[in-house]
Motif scaffolding. Structure first.
Motif, PDB file in Angstrom:
ATOM      1  N   PHE A 157       0.813  -1.218   0.000  1.00  0.00           N
ATOM      2  CA  PHE A 157       0.000   0.000   0.000  1.00  0.00           C
ATOM      3  C   PHE A 157       0.853   1.278   0.000  1.00  0.00           C
ATOM      4  O   PHE A 157       0.303   2.377   0.061  1.00  0.00           O
ATOM      5  CB  PHE A 157      -0.968  -0.001   1.190  1.00  0.00           C
ATOM      6  CG  PHE A 157      -2.153  -0.901   0.990  1.00  0.00           C
ATOM      7  CD1 PHE A 157      -3.192  -0.537   0.148  1.00  0.00           C
ATOM      8  CD2 PHE A 157      -2.231  -2.130   1.619  1.00  0.00           C
ATOM      9  CE1 PHE A 157      -4.292  -1.363  -0.043  1.00  0.00           C
ATOM     10  CE2 PHE A 157      -3.325  -2.968   1.429  1.00  0.00           C
ATOM     11  CZ  PHE A 157      -4.352  -2.581   0.598  1.00  0.00           C
ATOM     12  N   LYS A 158       2.176   1.091  -0.048  1.00  0.00           N
ATOM     13  CA  LYS A 158       3.098   2.239  -0.072  1.00  0.00           C
ATOM     14  C   LYS A 158       2.837   3.186   1.099  1.00  0.00           C
ATOM     15  O   LYS A 158       2.732   4.405   0.933  1.00  0.00           O
ATOM     16  CB  LYS A 158       3.010   2.973  -1.407  1.00  0.00           C
ATOM     17  CG  LYS A 158       3.418   2.118  -2.595  1.00  0.00           C
ATOM     18  CD  LYS A 158       3.280   2.913  -3.903  1.00  0.00           C
ATOM     19  CE  LYS A 158       3.821   2.142  -5.070  1.00  0.00           C
ATOM     20  NZ  LYS A 158       3.008   1.097  -5.586  1.00  0.00           N
ATOM     21  N   LYS A 159       2.779   2.608   2.291  1.00  0.00           N
ATOM     22  CA  LYS A 159       2.505   3.374   3.500  1.00  0.00           C
ATOM     23  C   LYS A 159       3.735   3.395   4.406  1.00  0.00           C
ATOM     24  O   LYS A 159       4.451   2.405   4.511  1.00  0.00           O
ATOM     25  CB  LYS A 159       1.332   2.765   4.297  1.00  0.00           C
ATOM     26  CG  LYS A 159       0.021   2.755   3.577  1.00  0.00           C
ATOM     27  CD  LYS A 159      -0.534   4.148   3.428  1.00  0.00           C
ATOM     28  CE  LYS A 159      -1.914   4.136   2.794  1.00  0.00           C
ATOM     29  NZ  LYS A 159      -2.422   5.472   2.555  1.00  0.00           N
ATOM     30  N   GLY A 160       3.933   4.526   5.075  1.00  0.00           N
ATOM     31  CA  GLY A 160       4.933   4.594   6.128  1.00  0.00           C
ATOM     32  C   GLY A 160       4.377   3.930   7.371  1.00  0.00           C
ATOM     33  O   GLY A 160       3.156   3.748   7.496  1.00  0.00           O
ATOM     34  N   ASP A 161       5.245   3.577   8.307  1.00  0.00           N
ATOM     35  CA  ASP A 161       4.807   2.856   9.500  1.00  0.00           C
ATOM     36  C   ASP A 161       3.728   3.587  10.290  1.00  0.00           C
ATOM     37  O   ASP A 161       2.911   2.961  10.948  1.00  0.00           O
ATOM     38  CB  ASP A 161       5.996   2.557  10.415  1.00  0.00           C
ATOM     39  CG  ASP A 161       6.876   1.440   9.880  1.00  0.00           C
ATOM     40  OD1 ASP A 161       6.466   0.763   8.912  1.00  0.00           O
ATOM     41  OD2 ASP A 161       7.976   1.241  10.428  1.00  0.00           O
TER      42      ASP A 161
END
Length: 190
Positions: A157-161
């Protein structure tokens, strides 16, 4: 609903369930009679649900609590007939989108409308515990722990933590990728 005694099936509830589930009136009436016999108090408690779920799926006690939470839509600590029918509907074969709406509710532990990486890890850990150790050994390197599964999901999902996944994004993403679908569920080997 959710009262202390099981009541006759009202016309309003029957109409709502027919519309939401597409089950026939005869099916709903038969299930209601069975529910009333098995649950004379008119509800299934969390403890009973977890016990029954655990008997059906050994090792699933942690997961059962999350399943119950996602189905107890009015947060009263029990499943009434309405919630029971919705649960049957969501877990029966049918449209993937509806099932993914339920999966999102399962992952959205705090019910704020978005899934954090911490929530995903909590549910992925419970799901991972359903996988027998002999099957865990056969998993791909990047999927052989709950943490790696959460990392892979977040990377997809190309998400940061610290970022979250919204419901629509979750549903569309999972529908469009079989590898991600495999990460968020466990299907026992035949």
């Amino acid at each position: 609903m959710g009262g202390s005694r099981s009541r006759p099936l009202s016309r309003e509830l029957l109409a709502e369930l027919r519309e939401r589930t597409r089950y026939s009136e005869a099916e709903l009436r038969a299930w209601h009679e069975r529910f009333r016999r098995q649950c004379p108090a008119g509800r299934i408690s969390r403890e009973d649900f977890e016990r029954l779920y655990g008997a059906a799926f050994p090792g699933a006690q942690g997961y059962a609590g999350h399943v119950f939470r996602s189905l107890d839509t009015n947060d009263d600590g029990g499943l009434d007939f309405r919630e029971y029918v919705i649960a049957l509907h969501l877990t029966a074969p049918g449209p993937a989108r509806l099932k993914l709406e339920w999966a999102f509710a399962l992952f959205d532990v705090d019910r704020n409308g978005a899934v954090s990486k911490g929530e995903a890890l909590e549910i992925l850990t419970a799901i991972f515990m359903l996988i027998p150790p002999e099957e865990q050994k056969l998993l791909p390197e990047d999927e052989n722990s709950p943490e790696k599964r959460a990392d892979k999901l977040w990377a997809y999902f190309k998400k940061g933590d610290d970022e979250k996944i919204a419901e629509g994004e979750f549903i569309e993403g999972v529908m469009n990728n079989d590898d991600i679908m495999r990460l968020i569920q466990y299907e026992p080997k035949k």
